[in-house]
Design a protein around this motif. Sequence first.
Motif, PDB file in Angstrom:
ATOM      1  N   ALA A   1      10.956  61.807   1.213  1.00  0.00           N
ATOM      2  CA  ALA A   1       9.711  60.874   1.125  1.00  0.00           C
ATOM      3  C   ALA A   1      10.401  59.330   0.519  1.00  0.00           C
ATOM      4  N   PRO A   2      10.170  58.075   1.143  1.00  0.00           N
ATOM      5  CA  PRO A   2      10.295  57.100   0.799  1.00  0.00           C
ATOM      6  C   PRO A   2       9.752  56.557  -0.685  1.00  0.00           C
ATOM      7  N   ARG A   3      10.787  55.893  -1.418  1.00  0.00           N
ATOM      8  CA  ARG A   3      10.125  55.685  -2.779  1.00  0.00           C
ATOM      9  C   ARG A   3      10.680  53.913  -3.229  1.00  0.00           C
ATOM     10  N   ALA A   4      11.535  53.638  -2.286  1.00  0.00           N
ATOM     11  CA  ALA A   4      11.845  52.316  -2.516  1.00  0.00           C
ATOM     12  C   ALA A   4      10.803  51.254  -1.991  1.00  0.00           C
ATOM     13  N   TRP A   5      10.323  50.241  -2.974  1.00  0.00           N
ATOM     14  CA  TRP A   5       9.371  49.239  -2.318  1.00  0.00           C
ATOM     15  C   TRP A   5      10.047  48.178  -1.717  1.00  0.00           C
ATOM     16  N   GLY A   6       9.509  47.523  -0.981  1.00  0.00           N
ATOM     17  CA  GLY A   6      10.213  46.303  -0.249  1.00  0.00           C
ATOM     18  C   GLY A   6      10.437  45.134  -1.337  1.00  0.00           C
ATOM     19  N   ALA A   7      11.718  44.483  -1.127  1.00  0.00           N
ATOM     20  CA  ALA A   7      11.991  43.424  -2.316  1.00  0.00           C
ATOM     21  C   ALA A   7      11.274  42.230  -1.766  1.00  0.00           C
ATOM     22  N   VAL A   8      11.053  41.475  -2.880  1.00  0.00           N
ATOM     23  CA  VAL A   8      10.228  40.158  -2.697  1.00  0.00           C
ATOM     24  C   VAL A   8      11.377  39.121  -2.323  1.00  0.00           C
ATOM     25  N   GLY A   9      11.240  38.386  -1.165  1.00  0.00           N
ATOM     26  CA  GLY A   9      11.857  37.029  -0.781  1.00  0.00           C
ATOM     27  C   GLY A   9      10.902  35.868  -1.103  1.00  0.00           C
ATOM     28  N   PHE A  10      11.727  35.128  -1.989  1.00  0.00           N
ATOM     29  CA  PHE A  10      11.021  33.568  -2.284  1.00  0.00           C
ATOM     30  C   PHE A  10      11.229  32.701  -1.195  1.00  0.00           C
ATOM     31  N   GLY A  11      10.210  31.801  -1.234  1.00  0.00           N
ATOM     32  CA  GLY A  11      10.581  30.562  -0.131  1.00  0.00           C
ATOM     33  C   GLY A  11      11.644  29.485  -0.795  1.00  0.00           C
ATOM     34  N   ILE A  12      11.743  28.617  -0.005  1.00  0.00           N
ATOM     35  CA  ILE A  12      13.028  27.541  -0.301  1.00  0.00           C
ATOM     36  C   ILE A  12      12.523  26.895  -1.465  1.00  0.00           C
TER      37      ILE A  12
ATOM     38  N   LEU B   1       5.203  39.524  -0.631  1.00  0.00           N
ATOM     39  CA  LEU B   1       4.428  40.360  -1.456  1.00  0.00           C
ATOM     40  C   LEU B   1       5.779  41.758  -1.515  1.00  0.00           C
ATOM     41  N   ARG B   2       5.010  42.570  -2.606  1.00  0.00           N
ATOM     42  CA  ARG B   2       6.004  43.895  -2.438  1.00  0.00           C
ATOM     43  C   ARG B   2       5.290  44.769  -1.636  1.00  0.00           C
ATOM     44  N   VAL B   3       6.252  45.140  -0.712  1.00  0.00           N
ATOM     45  CA  VAL B   3       5.732  46.136   0.478  1.00  0.00           C
ATOM     46  C   VAL B   3       5.903  47.562  -0.098  1.00  0.00           C
ATOM     47  N   PRO B   4       4.764  48.371  -0.011  1.00  0.00           N
ATOM     48  CA  PRO B   4       4.763  49.834  -0.642  1.00  0.00           C
ATOM     49  C   PRO B   4       5.525  50.624   0.271  1.00  0.00           C
TER      50      PRO B   4
END
Length: 265
Positions: A232-243, A77-80
């Motif tokens: 203050a943080p502005r970067a969202w967490g990057a999405v990592g896909f499964g294999i 998921l995209r982490v806030p």
Amino acid sequence: LVSAGSARTSGNMAKGRRVAANKKSKAETKHAHLFKKTPKDFRIGRSVQPKQNLSRFVKWPRYIRIQRQKAILKQRLRVPPAVNQFTNTIDKNQAMTLFKLLAKYRPENRKEKQERLKAIAEEKVKNAKSGNKDKPKVLKYGLNHITSLVESRKAKLVVIAHDVDPIEMVIWLPTLCRKMKVPFCIVKGKARLGALCHMKTCTAVAITDVEKQDDRALNQFVASVAPMYEEAPRAWGAVGFGIKSRHKIRARQRELEKEKAKRFG
């Protein structure tokens, strides 16, 4: 008579040859079966199964399953930004410097506290004036205590653990520190902070005062860490896909490249 004798001798010779040939063939067959093939049969009730990694078939305890599912969900998921900021921890060298400093100001354990209170009681009995009335310079811990120290701007540095669960317990603390202009940093491991406070785990610790000789080291550390947490943080967490998803994406890209090659090549 001569002819009969010669016939017998020739018959005996032929018989001897046959016997020798049979012996030779038997010897050959014996040698061929010295090392018989014994293929293993892994059906039920046959050969013993070979050793293999059975971790995929283990029913792990519920808390371990929840930990792993949570870690995968965070990747998918995209982490806030408010949650993602806890991945921005100080590096190894900075952590070594910090923990060396914090180790000097560990709070007293139960035994040391008992001894101190005993000494104070003995002095009171003797009506002697206690020599040192200054408060001991030690680490402060406990969320409520740290919150009050930050709000009153008494804390010189706040150290927050990155793996607090649930994260809601400390998610607001970086924002409060920024608002009150109190320097803070995020370190790996609530257990490492807990070891400083004689506890299993600790969410955060704060330094309110240090000795004169450590004042410079603290200021240098704060100066090195401050740029990391100023804004203050502005970067969202990057999405990592499964294999499986990655293989599908690669397959689509190959198909698109083939189509482009057909059109323009």
